[in-house]
Design an enzyme around this catalytic site. Structure first.
Site, PDB file in Angstrom:
ATOM      1  N   PRO A 197      42.369  46.577  32.876  1.00 38.46           N
ATOM      2  CG  PRO A 197      43.135  44.421  33.273  1.00 38.46           C
ATOM      3  CD  PRO A 197      42.864  45.708  33.958  1.00 38.46           C
TER       4      PRO A 197
ATOM      5  N   GLY B 299      42.946  38.396  42.031  1.00 47.27           N
ATOM      6  CA  GLY B 299      41.688  39.079  42.309  1.00 47.27           C
ATOM      7  C   GLY B 299      40.516  38.129  42.146  1.00 47.27           C
ATOM      8  CB  ILE B 300      37.943  36.838  43.943  1.00 46.23           C
ATOM      9  CG1 ILE B 300      37.853  37.726  45.205  1.00 46.23           C
ATOM     10  CG2 ILE B 300      39.002  35.772  44.092  1.00 46.23           C
ATOM     11  CD1 ILE B 300      37.287  37.011  46.417  1.00 46.23           C
ATOM     12  CB  THR B 301      34.028  38.876  40.611  1.00 47.45           C
ATOM     13  OG1 THR B 301      34.025  37.584  40.010  1.00 47.45           O
ATOM     14  CG2 THR B 301      34.840  39.821  39.756  1.00 47.45           C
TER      15      THR B 301
ATOM     16  CE1 TYR C 147      37.229  42.457  40.342  1.00 49.56           C
ATOM     17  CE2 TYR C 147      36.253  43.993  38.788  1.00 49.56           C
ATOM     18  CZ  TYR C 147      37.216  43.051  39.098  1.00 49.56           C
ATOM     19  OH  TYR C 147      38.164  42.719  38.161  1.00 49.56           O
TER      20      TYR C 147
ATOM     21  CD  GLN D 275      31.867  43.382  38.518  1.00 55.69           C
ATOM     22  OE1 GLN D 275      32.400  44.319  37.947  1.00 55.69           O
ATOM     23  NE2 GLN D 275      32.273  42.147  38.364  1.00 55.69           N
TER      24      GLN D 275
HETATM   25  N1  LIG Z   1      39.282  38.773  33.252  1.00 56.33           N
HETATM   26  C1  LIG Z   1      38.920  40.020  33.106  1.00 56.33           C
HETATM   27  O1  LIG Z   1      38.138  40.366  32.203  1.00 56.33           O
HETATM   28  C2  LIG Z   1      39.449  41.088  34.004  1.00 56.33           C
HETATM   29  C3  LIG Z   1      39.102  42.414  33.718  1.00 56.33           C
HETATM   30  C4  LIG Z   1      39.598  43.436  34.523  1.00 56.33           C
HETATM   31  C5  LIG Z   1      40.413  43.110  35.589  1.00 56.33           C
HETATM   32  N2  LIG Z   1      40.727  41.825  35.859  1.00 56.33           N
HETATM   33  C6  LIG Z   1      41.602  41.555  36.996  1.00 56.33           C
HETATM   34  O2  LIG Z   1      42.727  40.834  36.545  1.00 56.33           O
HETATM   35  C7  LIG Z   1      43.199  39.983  37.587  1.00 56.33           C
HETATM   36  C8  LIG Z   1      43.307  38.553  37.071  1.00 56.33           C
HETATM   37  O3  LIG Z   1      42.017  38.149  36.629  1.00 56.33           O
HETATM   38  P1  LIG Z   1      41.770  36.769  35.833  1.00 56.33           P
HETATM   39  O4  LIG Z   1      40.557  36.971  35.019  1.00 56.33           O
HETATM   40  O5  LIG Z   1      43.032  36.313  35.218  1.00 56.33           O
HETATM   41  O6  LIG Z   1      41.391  35.808  37.077  1.00 56.33           O
HETATM   42  P2  LIG Z   1      41.331  34.214  37.153  1.00 56.33           P
HETATM   43  O7  LIG Z   1      41.445  33.590  35.809  1.00 56.33           O
HETATM   44  O8  LIG Z   1      40.128  33.927  37.990  1.00 56.33           O
HETATM   45  O9  LIG Z   1      42.676  33.853  37.985  1.00 56.33           O
HETATM   46  C9  LIG Z   1      42.818  34.379  39.270  1.00 56.33           C
HETATM   47  C10 LIG Z   1      44.172  34.041  39.835  1.00 56.33           C
HETATM   48  O10 LIG Z   1      44.274  34.685  41.128  1.00 56.33           O
HETATM   49  C11 LIG Z   1      44.516  33.718  42.129  1.00 56.33           C
HETATM   50  N3  LIG Z   1      43.876  34.120  43.381  1.00 56.33           N
HETATM   51  C12 LIG Z   1      42.567  34.369  43.595  1.00 56.33           C
HETATM   52  N4  LIG Z   1      42.366  34.670  44.908  1.00 56.33           N
HETATM   53  C13 LIG Z   1      43.586  34.609  45.509  1.00 56.33           C
HETATM   54  C14 LIG Z   1      44.035  34.756  46.850  1.00 56.33           C
HETATM   55  N5  LIG Z   1      43.194  35.073  47.854  1.00 56.33           N
HETATM   56  N6  LIG Z   1      45.356  34.574  47.110  1.00 56.33           N
HETATM   57  C15 LIG Z   1      46.217  34.264  46.116  1.00 56.33           C
HETATM   58  N7  LIG Z   1      45.861  34.110  44.826  1.00 56.33           N
HETATM   59  C16 LIG Z   1      44.548  34.269  44.527  1.00 56.33           C
HETATM   60  C17 LIG Z   1      43.964  32.417  41.560  1.00 56.33           C
HETATM   61  O11 LIG Z   1      44.557  31.299  42.216  1.00 56.33           O
HETATM   62  P3  LIG Z   1      43.854  29.837  42.122  1.00 56.33           P
HETATM   63  O12 LIG Z   1      44.127  29.366  40.703  1.00 56.33           O
HETATM   64  O13 LIG Z   1      44.544  29.035  43.140  1.00 56.33           O
HETATM   65  O14 LIG Z   1      42.391  30.037  42.368  1.00 56.33           O
HETATM   66  C18 LIG Z   1      44.363  32.552  40.102  1.00 56.33           C
HETATM   67  O15 LIG Z   1      45.714  32.202  39.931  1.00 56.33           O
HETATM   68  C19 LIG Z   1      42.222  40.157  38.742  1.00 56.33           C
HETATM   69  O16 LIG Z   1      42.713  41.097  39.665  1.00 56.33           O
HETATM   70  C20 LIG Z   1      40.982  40.685  38.066  1.00 56.33           C
HETATM   71  O17 LIG Z   1      40.163  41.416  38.965  1.00 56.33           O
HETATM   72  C21 LIG Z   1      40.257  40.797  35.097  1.00 56.33           C
END
Ligand SMILES: NC(=O)c1ccc[n+]([C@@H]2O[C@H](COP(=O)([O-])OP(=O)(O)OC[C@H]3O[C@@H](n4cnc5c(N)ncnc54)[C@H](OP(=O)(O)O)[C@@H]3O)[C@@H](O)[C@H]2O)c1
Length: 240
Positions: free
Chosen positions: A177, A84-86, A147, A144
């Protein structure tokens, strides 16, 4: 035989913790990522988990990538839609590109990734589909709109798909989360992050491992009666 788990965005942040926890629990794990080759190589060297690069927003790339994983690791029993992305900004200033990129990566990806594996799961009579949604898909978050819309869509996807597949040994669940200490959250302005932490009753950010252990439960045989559910893991920040 060990079941096979595929985790999108599995090389960094929450996804990497999910891969490690599933690996420790005895699953054969594959991780996908988008383009950060350096992080992927480091993750692979540390864990021995194979990594695959494709864009989860591209249906044909997903179909080809999954075919490769299935040929090299085995048919996918557990799919964790985590990538996921923001692209934050107030709606009245949001560009169509900011909107489309977030919907594509966080919501279209569910079709792109799940459609190629669901028939195999139905045929084998077992499957686990776990979607990493967000607290902000439940409560909404200013700045957001894109998002929040995508992550709320994730929850609707889970509820409908769970009903269609409950009689085939397949469960479909969402985890929402709260704020977890990953690169995504580190990218927030410091003052905004302080305000967020002040609003979390547990008094801290969550750890990626705390999301990962929820995934391990849902993937397991013990998780078989949970389907169509949304599991909030947010330190008490929002109680839906
Ligand atoms: N962190 C939080 O507080 C939080 C809270 C609620 C929900 N979430 C959700 O949890 C999930 C993971 O978040 P995170 O914080 O761990 O994110 P992160 O640290 O930014 O890591 C994102 C991962 O997703 C991959 N990715 C992004 N765009 C992609 C695409 N188009 N195709 C394939 N892979 C892609 C990235 O690959 P690269 O390394 O190659 O860029 C990376 O491995 C997301 O869905 C996010 O919305 C996160």
């Amino acid at each position: 035989m060990a079941k096979v788990a595929l985790v999108t965005g599995g090389t960094r942040g929450i996804g990497a913790a999910i891969c490690k926890a599933l690996h420790e629990a005895g699953y054969k794990v594959a991780a996908s990522y988008a383009g950060n080759d350096e992080a992927a190589a480091k993750f692979k060297a540390e864990t021995g988990i194979p990594v695959y690069k494709w864009d989860v927003g591209d249906y044909d790339a997903c179909a080809a990538g999954i075919a490769k994983v299935e040929a090299e690791v085995g048919p996918v029993d557990i799919l964790v839609n985590n990538a996921g992305i923001t692209k934050d900004g107030f709606f009245h200033k949001m560009t169509k590109d900011q909107w489309s990129a977030v919907i594509r990566t966080n919501l279209d990806s569910l079709f792109n990734m799940t459609r190629p594996v669901i028939e195999g799961m139905r045929g084998r009579g077992f499957g686990r589909i776990i979607v990493i949604s967000s607290i902000n898909g439940q409560k909404g978050q200013m700045g957001q709109v894109n998002y929040s819309a995508a992550k709320a869509g994730d929850i609707g996807f889970v509820k409908a798909l769970a009903q269609e597949n409950a009689n085939k040994g397949i469960t479909v669940n969402a985890i929402t989360p709260g704020y977890i200490g990953t690169d995504m959250v580190a990218a927030m302005p410091e003052e905004a992050l302080k305000r967020v932490v002040a609003g979390i009753p547990v008094g801290r950010l969550g750890k990626p491992e705390e999301i990962a252990q929820t995934v391990v439960f849902l993937a397991s045989d013990n998780g078989a009666f949970a389907t169509g559910a949304t599991f909030a893991v947010n330190g008490g920040q929002y109680m839906a």
